[in-house]
Enzyme design. Structure first.
Site: not given
Ligand code: GAR
Length: 203
Positions: A12, A14, A64, A89, A92, A108, A173
């Site tokens: 989490g 981001n 799903r 992850m 959708l 991403h 990010e």
């Molecule tokens: C992040 O690096 C995000 O870009 C990636 O998962 C991580 C989540 O980190 N997402 C993907 O790869 C989607 N295809 P976080 O839980 O610390 O935000």
């Protein structure tokens, strides 16, 4: 004030960066709901600690479509304007994407269309890319594919391993996501075909 729905499955960071940008007044939005498909996601615990509306909707035993139907209902009842996938992850379902046209965005850890899917940082290292980075994009029915809102580049160093490269990308990010959210909720950009362009008043 735009109401955000955040979907996450893990750490989490981001989500936390978005929440911090809101708390500091740099991003004018509010987090209406944080949803995780995993009860053990550290991000959902942080959401609770911060007093946000945090909901776990486990996918176990559900198709799903059935799982997504519960998430759609939660997002609709929270009256969200924009859905931000933040390390969510799960793919959708088409019904989910259609329920919120042009209102779902994702981050991403690569410069799409390079290295979609899992372990994008490892893919970039193993491929021998010299530049990688992160992409914030609208979500369509294909994986890591929709119109690109913004990207930030990161140099790959000879001495990088997955952990050091991921950390530098993650730093970008955390800046990119809030910037992209602001562009979308302020109407600073618009989708034309598969391209995102500045709105006429921004040019
Ligand atoms: C992040 O690096 C995000 O870009 C990636 O998962 C991580 C989540 O980190 N997402 C993907 O790869 C989607 N295809 P976080 O839980 O610390 O935000």
């Amino acid at each position: 004030m735009a109401r955000l729905g955040i979907l996450l499955s893990g750490r989490g960071s981001n989500f936390i960066a978005i929440a911090d940008h809101i708390a500091s007044g740099k991003l004018k939005a509010e987090i209406a709901i944080v949803i995780s498909n995993r009860g053990d996601a550290p991000g959902i615990e942080v959401a609770r600690q911060r007093g946000l509306h945090a909901v776990v909707i486990p996918s176990k035993g559900l198709t799903r479509e059935a799982h997504d139907a519960q998430i759609i209902a939660a997002l609709q009842s929270a009256k969200v304007d924009l859905i931000c996938l933040a390390g969510y992850m799960r793919l959708l379902s088409p019904a989910f994407v259609r329920a919120f046209p042009q209102r779902i965005i994702n981050i991403h850890p690569s410069l799409l269309p390079a290295f979609p899917g899992l372990e994008a940082q490892k893919q970039a290292l193993e491929y021998g890319a010299k530049i990688t980075g992160c992409t914030v994009h609208f979500v369509d029915e294909d994986l890591d594919h929709g119109p690109i809102i913004l990207q930030r580049a990161v140099q790959v160093l000879d001495e990088d391993d997955v952990s050091s490269l991921s950390a530098r990308i993650l730093h970008e990010e955390h800046l990119a996501y809030s910037e992209a959210i602001a562009m979308v909720i302020n109407g600073d950009c618009e989708i034309r075909g598969r391209c995102v362009k500045k709105s006429p008043r921004q040019r």
